[in-house]
Design an enzyme around this catalytic site. Structure first.
Site, PDB file in Angstrom:
ATOM      1  N   PHE A  63      15.062  19.876  -1.309  1.00 51.51           N
ATOM      2  CA  PHE A  63      13.697  19.424  -1.537  1.00 51.51           C
ATOM      3  C   PHE A  63      13.500  18.010  -0.992  1.00 51.51           C
ATOM      4  O   PHE A  63      12.450  17.702  -0.404  1.00 51.51           O
ATOM      5  CB  PHE A  63      13.409  19.452  -3.043  1.00 51.51           C
ATOM      6  CG  PHE A  63      12.117  18.810  -3.437  1.00 51.51           C
ATOM      7  CD1 PHE A  63      10.919  19.484  -3.293  1.00 51.51           C
ATOM      8  CD2 PHE A  63      12.099  17.524  -3.958  1.00 51.51           C
ATOM      9  CE1 PHE A  63       9.719  18.883  -3.652  1.00 51.51           C
ATOM     10  CE2 PHE A  63      10.908  16.920  -4.319  1.00 51.51           C
ATOM     11  CZ  PHE A  63       9.708  17.600  -4.168  1.00 51.51           C
TER      12      PHE A  63
ATOM     13  N   ARG B 244       1.711   8.849  12.635  1.00 47.38           N
ATOM     14  CA  ARG B 244       1.335  10.131  13.258  1.00 47.38           C
ATOM     15  C   ARG B 244      -0.163  10.378  13.199  1.00 47.38           C
ATOM     16  O   ARG B 244      -0.752  10.946  14.134  1.00 47.38           O
ATOM     17  CB  ARG B 244       2.073  11.254  12.537  1.00 47.38           C
ATOM     18  CG  ARG B 244       1.824  12.659  13.083  1.00 47.38           C
ATOM     19  CD  ARG B 244       2.198  13.693  12.039  1.00 47.38           C
ATOM     20  NE  ARG B 244       1.350  13.582  10.847  1.00 47.38           N
ATOM     21  CZ  ARG B 244       1.656  14.102   9.665  1.00 47.38           C
ATOM     22  NH1 ARG B 244       2.792  14.753   9.503  1.00 47.38           N
ATOM     23  NH2 ARG B 244       0.832  13.978   8.641  1.00 47.38           N
TER      24      ARG B 244
ATOM     25  N   ARG C  80     -10.492   5.112   8.605  1.00 48.62           N
ATOM     26  CA  ARG C  80      -9.478   4.738   7.618  1.00 48.62           C
ATOM     27  C   ARG C  80      -8.360   4.032   8.394  1.00 48.62           C
ATOM     28  O   ARG C  80      -7.753   4.624   9.285  1.00 48.62           O
ATOM     29  CB  ARG C  80      -8.952   5.969   6.879  1.00 48.62           C
ATOM     30  CG  ARG C  80     -10.058   6.753   6.225  1.00 48.62           C
ATOM     31  CD  ARG C  80      -9.579   8.086   5.659  1.00 48.62           C
ATOM     32  NE  ARG C  80      -8.691   7.901   4.534  1.00 48.62           N
ATOM     33  CZ  ARG C  80      -7.455   8.375   4.460  1.00 48.62           C
ATOM     34  NH1 ARG C  80      -6.948   9.037   5.480  1.00 48.62           N
ATOM     35  NH2 ARG C  80      -6.717   8.199   3.392  1.00 48.62           N
TER      36      ARG C  80
ATOM     37  N   TYR D 150       0.841  -1.201   0.000  1.00 45.00           N
ATOM     38  CA  TYR D 150       0.000   0.000   0.000  1.00 45.00           C
ATOM     39  C   TYR D 150       0.877   1.254   0.000  1.00 45.00           C
ATOM     40  O   TYR D 150       0.641   2.198  -0.777  1.00 45.00           O
ATOM     41  CB  TYR D 150      -0.932   0.019   1.216  1.00 45.00           C
ATOM     42  CG  TYR D 150      -1.680   1.325   1.350  1.00 45.00           C
ATOM     43  CD1 TYR D 150      -2.756   1.617   0.509  1.00 45.00           C
ATOM     44  CD2 TYR D 150      -1.285   2.292   2.275  1.00 45.00           C
ATOM     45  CE1 TYR D 150      -3.423   2.828   0.598  1.00 45.00           C
ATOM     46  CE2 TYR D 150      -1.948   3.506   2.368  1.00 45.00           C
ATOM     47  CZ  TYR D 150      -3.010   3.766   1.532  1.00 45.00           C
ATOM     48  OH  TYR D 150      -3.656   4.976   1.618  1.00 45.00           O
TER      49      TYR D 150
END
Length: 407
Positions: free
Chosen positions: A285, A212, A225, A168
């Site tokens: 980034f 988290r 979920r 997933y």
């Protein structure tokens, strides 16, 4: 007194917070004149929080590609996240989303707040996508197709095993890592990274977010979920939602610690990936979110408050990470510091204590091997000394003035 108290307690955060505020103001002014691009960059600032800043530091061609890549996947994610959409409606949209990005007339109303605005006006994203170079378009289309198919698969399938969990996370984040590596390569700036390393970059971030966001996900309306794998949580409870109840705190924390330990297995791959980057803007980034992830895991580990509310790095520390991350030496130092913070919280009675400490030692070994730890700035072990009160007041007044100017 919350924010003020945090500033007084952590005065070293103040300069970075001021810099972050100025950087945010500057970014808000860097909106292209074309309406469709203006929409995209405005939405980027609304839905990606502080990461919009590091995206906007990329060179223009790559910046546009990453901006659109992010918004396309954010749109796809908004469809997946909206639990009010019936499965028979949601599945075809997820599976065909890669075709909608070529349709300047397509939009689909879902989500809330800024995400709803993004989806209501998605035609602006499609219009901008069509102006990208073909190599960028192909990379974005391929990743969107794979991600949509994977999301559709897990709408109908629960995360039962650890293999399911990894699969997933690959679909919703590992593919993002692979896509970004393709965009970096297409720009001619970076070599093409091994898929395994790109995948780990995504999995580490995604697993941190899943850990988290336990309480937010479990309390989702109209339907919970659930992404924590049954193979892990079933050792500690009959139902995943049991962890939010105080009487299950001890078992909840033990499960949390195993989840964190599982995420730590990706760290060494992430360090290898970042160490190979050459462009400073691309490096920042990639590196800033990774440092924030290890910092978040250090805060979450052995912390029952994760099952009661939100556990996040304080904004001042986030600002420092964004301001101070310039080189791999900074990355190694941050990972070493936060891993030390995490290891100091390990309870020898925890069933996964040995495995956790082994993971931390492997991370710290990789950081030591860099030979750059003597140059590191400290995040986890901040100095207890307090700066001059006058300096603190100066920065507070300056921040108030900035906030006034923004209005």
């Amino acid at each position: 007194m919350g924010k003020l108290g945090s500033l007084l307690k952590h005065p070293a955060d103040l300069p970075a917070l001021v810099k972050l505020k100025f950087a945010s103001l500057y970014a808000e002014k860097q909106v292209p004149p074309e309406p469709h691009w203006a929409f995209c960059y405005t939405m980027l600032q609304k839905v990606s929080r502080s990461f919009a800043l590091v995206i906007q530091q990329l060179e223009p061609e790559l910046r546009n590609a990453v901006c659109i890549f992010y918004l396309v996947l954010r749109g796809l994610d908004t469809v997946e996240d909206d639990t009010s959409i019936p499965a028979d409606v949601k599945l075809p949209i997820l599976e065909s989303f890669h075709r909608h990005i070529y349709d300047v007339n397509w939009h689909f109303s879902c989500g809330t707040n800024h995400y709803k605005m993004l989806m209501d006006h998605f035609q602006h994203v499609a219009s901008s996508f069509l102006e990208l170079g073909r190599r960028y378009q192909e990379a974005i289309e391929d990743i969107t197709k794979g991600m949509g198919a994977g999301m559709a698969k897990f709408i109908c399938k629960e995360v039962e095993t650890i293999d399911d969990y990894d699969e997933y996370c690959h679909y919703v984040a590992g593919l993002v890592g692979l896509g970004l590596s393709r965009l970096f390569y297409a720009s001619g700036t970076e070599e093409f990274a091994p898929d395994s390393l790109s995948n780990s970059m995504g999995l580490f971030l995604q697993k941190t977010n899943i850990i988290r966001d336990y309480l937010e996900d479990i309390n989702e309306v109209p339907k919970s979920r659930m992404f924590w794998p049954r193979e892990i949580w079933n050792k500690y409870a009959l139902k995943l939602e049991d962890f939010k109840y105080e009487e299950n705190s001890s078992e909840a924390v033990r499960c949390l610690n195993e989840m964190v330990t599982n995420a730590l297995f990706h760290v060494e791959d992430c360090l290898k990936y970042m160490s190979a980057l050459r462009d400073p803007a691309i490096f920042r980034f990639c590196a800033i979110p990774q440092i924030m992830a290890i910092g978040t895991l250090a805060l979450c580990y052995n912390n029952v408050e994760l099952f009661r509310g939100v556990v996040r790095m304080r904004r001042g520390l986030v600002a420092r990470v964004m301001d101070e991350t310039r080189s791999m030496a900074d990355v190694y130092g941050a990972f070493f510091d936060f891993s030390c913070m995490l290891s100091s919280k390990v309870d020898k009675g925890d069933p996964n204590a040995t495995k956790t400490l082994d993971r931390v030692e492997a991370i710290q070994k990789a950081c030591r091997a860099s030979g750059s730890l003597d140059k590191r700035r400290s995040y986890a072990n901040e100095s207890k000394t307090r700066q001059n009160v006058v300096l603190i007041i100066f920065f507070i007044i300056l921040m108030i003035m900035i906030a006034y100017w923004v209005k």
